[in-house]
Enzyme design. Structure first.
Site, PDB file in Angstrom:
ATOM      1  N   ASN A  46       0.845  -1.194   0.000  1.00  0.00           N
ATOM      2  CA  ASN A  46       0.000   0.000   0.000  1.00  0.00           C
ATOM      3  C   ASN A  46       0.881   1.245   0.000  1.00  0.00           C
ATOM      4  O   ASN A  46       1.942   1.284   0.639  1.00  0.00           O
ATOM      5  CB  ASN A  46      -1.002  -0.001   1.164  1.00  0.00           C
ATOM      6  CG  ASN A  46      -0.391  -0.216   2.522  1.00  0.00           C
ATOM      7  OD1 ASN A  46       0.585  -0.942   2.680  1.00  0.00           O
ATOM      8  ND2 ASN A  46      -0.960   0.413   3.537  1.00  0.00           N
ATOM      9  N   GLU A  48       0.387   5.309   0.524  1.00  0.00           N
ATOM     10  CA  GLU A  48      -0.552   6.359   0.921  1.00  0.00           C
ATOM     11  C   GLU A  48      -0.087   7.731   0.438  1.00  0.00           C
ATOM     12  O   GLU A  48       1.020   7.883  -0.094  1.00  0.00           O
ATOM     13  CB  GLU A  48      -0.718   6.333   2.450  1.00  0.00           C
ATOM     14  CG  GLU A  48      -1.328   5.015   2.912  1.00  0.00           C
ATOM     15  CD  GLU A  48      -1.622   4.961   4.404  1.00  0.00           C
ATOM     16  OE1 GLU A  48      -1.150   5.833   5.159  1.00  0.00           O
ATOM     17  OE2 GLU A  48      -2.337   4.014   4.806  1.00  0.00           O
ATOM     18  N   CYS A  57      -4.108   0.728  -2.503  1.00  0.00           N
ATOM     19  CA  CYS A  57      -3.969  -0.507  -1.730  1.00  0.00           C
ATOM     20  C   CYS A  57      -2.912  -1.416  -2.341  1.00  0.00           C
ATOM     21  O   CYS A  57      -2.610  -1.343  -3.542  1.00  0.00           O
ATOM     22  CB  CYS A  57      -5.286  -1.269  -1.709  1.00  0.00           C
ATOM     23  SG  CYS A  57      -6.616  -0.429  -0.862  1.00  0.00           S
ATOM     24  N   GLU A  59      -3.123  -4.592  -3.043  1.00  0.00           N
ATOM     25  CA  GLU A  59      -3.653  -5.486  -4.088  1.00  0.00           C
ATOM     26  C   GLU A  59      -3.627  -4.783  -5.442  1.00  0.00           C
ATOM     27  O   GLU A  59      -3.230  -5.363  -6.452  1.00  0.00           O
ATOM     28  CB  GLU A  59      -5.099  -5.883  -3.773  1.00  0.00           C
ATOM     29  CG  GLU A  59      -5.264  -6.705  -2.502  1.00  0.00           C
ATOM     30  CD  GLU A  59      -5.528  -5.858  -1.262  1.00  0.00           C
ATOM     31  OE1 GLU A  59      -4.928  -4.769  -1.128  1.00  0.00           O
ATOM     32  OE2 GLU A  59      -6.315  -6.289  -0.419  1.00  0.00           O
ATOM     33  N   CYS A  90     -10.582  -4.313  -0.058  1.00  0.00           N
ATOM     34  CA  CYS A  90     -11.640  -3.301  -0.173  1.00  0.00           C
ATOM     35  C   CYS A  90     -12.418  -3.530  -1.466  1.00  0.00           C
ATOM     36  O   CYS A  90     -11.995  -4.297  -2.351  1.00  0.00           O
ATOM     37  CB  CYS A  90     -11.055  -1.894  -0.116  1.00  0.00           C
ATOM     38  SG  CYS A  90     -10.335  -1.343  -1.676  1.00  0.00           S
ATOM     39  N   CYS A  93     -10.535  -2.954  -4.789  1.00  0.00           N
ATOM     40  CA  CYS A  93      -9.579  -4.024  -5.116  1.00  0.00           C
ATOM     41  C   CYS A  93     -10.300  -5.273  -5.595  1.00  0.00           C
ATOM     42  O   CYS A  93      -9.828  -5.966  -6.506  1.00  0.00           O
ATOM     43  CB  CYS A  93      -8.682  -4.320  -3.922  1.00  0.00           C
ATOM     44  SG  CYS A  93      -7.526  -2.981  -3.591  1.00  0.00           S
TER      45      CYS A  93
HETATM   46  N1  THU Z   1      -5.239  -1.445   2.495  1.00  0.00           N
HETATM   47  C1  THU Z   1      -4.664  -2.294   1.596  1.00  0.00           C
HETATM   48  O1  THU Z   1      -3.567  -2.050   1.095  1.00  0.00           O
HETATM   49  N2  THU Z   1      -5.320  -3.426   1.284  1.00  0.00           N
HETATM   50  C2  THU Z   1      -6.469  -3.845   1.853  1.00  0.00           C
HETATM   51  O2  THU Z   1      -6.933  -4.937   1.561  1.00  0.00           O
HETATM   52  C3  THU Z   1      -7.167  -2.973   2.833  1.00  0.00           C
HETATM   53  C4  THU Z   1      -6.526  -1.662   3.093  1.00  0.00           C
HETATM   54  C5  THU Z   1      -4.492  -0.242   2.898  1.00  0.00           C
HETATM   55  C6  THU Z   1      -4.996   1.048   2.387  1.00  0.00           C
HETATM   56  C7  THU Z   1      -4.461   2.028   3.414  1.00  0.00           C
HETATM   57  O3  THU Z   1      -3.124   2.355   3.079  1.00  0.00           O
HETATM   58  C8  THU Z   1      -4.430   1.221   4.695  1.00  0.00           C
HETATM   59  O4  THU Z   1      -4.500  -0.133   4.315  1.00  0.00           O
HETATM   60  C9  THU Z   1      -5.537   1.541   5.673  1.00  0.00           C
HETATM   61  O5  THU Z   1      -6.762   1.487   5.051  1.00  0.00           O
END
Ligand code: THU
Length: 136
Positions: A46, A48, A57, A59, A90, A93
């Protein structure tokens, strides 16, 4: 057909890339990896952003890497997070997975030992996927 060894390699790749997560805002670290039919693996974490909504994310990072390197057929995806609730992809994804293979295996793994194997289409029943009717 994917083997136990494919799954092991895939989960390992997702676990190691998790360490590269850029998540100064949430502190959540997620790793993901996708597998192609010829055994190639693309991994992503991930990433941000200060403008929160731009965050990507793990995925989607992994899928974007595979597709942009020319691999569209994806047979499995592993997602690794701290525990069960951090391995549930999410909605965005899930839609991304279905686009490239609704039958894609999804291996959810928590570093605390949580394990669940599912598929993209069972994570997103009734998905919007008219592209499936045409050549991708
Ligand atoms: N996130 C993912 O990378 N994958 C998931 O399946 C759920 C959430 C990340 C997005 C964000 O950077 C952090 O987790 C919190 O939501």
């Amino acid at each position: 057909m994917t083997t136990k060894e494919d799954h092991r390699r895939l989960v390992e790749a997702a676990k190691s890339v998790r360490m590269n997560a850029y998540s100064p805002y949430s502190g959540v670290k997620i790793g993901a990896a996708v597998l192609t039919p010829d055994g190639k693996i693309f991994a992503g974490c991930n990433v941000e952003n200060a403008s929160y909504g731009l965050s990507c994310c793990a995925e989607r990072t992994a899928i974007l890497k595979a597709v942009s390197e020319g691999s569209r057929k994806l047979v499995a995806l592993a997602v690794v997070g701290k525990s069960e609730e951090f391995t549930s992809p999410c909605g965005a994804c899930r839609q991304f997975m279905v686009e490239f293979n609704p039958r894609m295996k999804v291996l959810r793994r928590g570093v605390d030992g949580f394990t669940e194997d599912t598929t993209a289409d069972s994570l997103l029943p009734g998905a919007f996927n008219p592209a499936e009717l045409s050549q991708k």
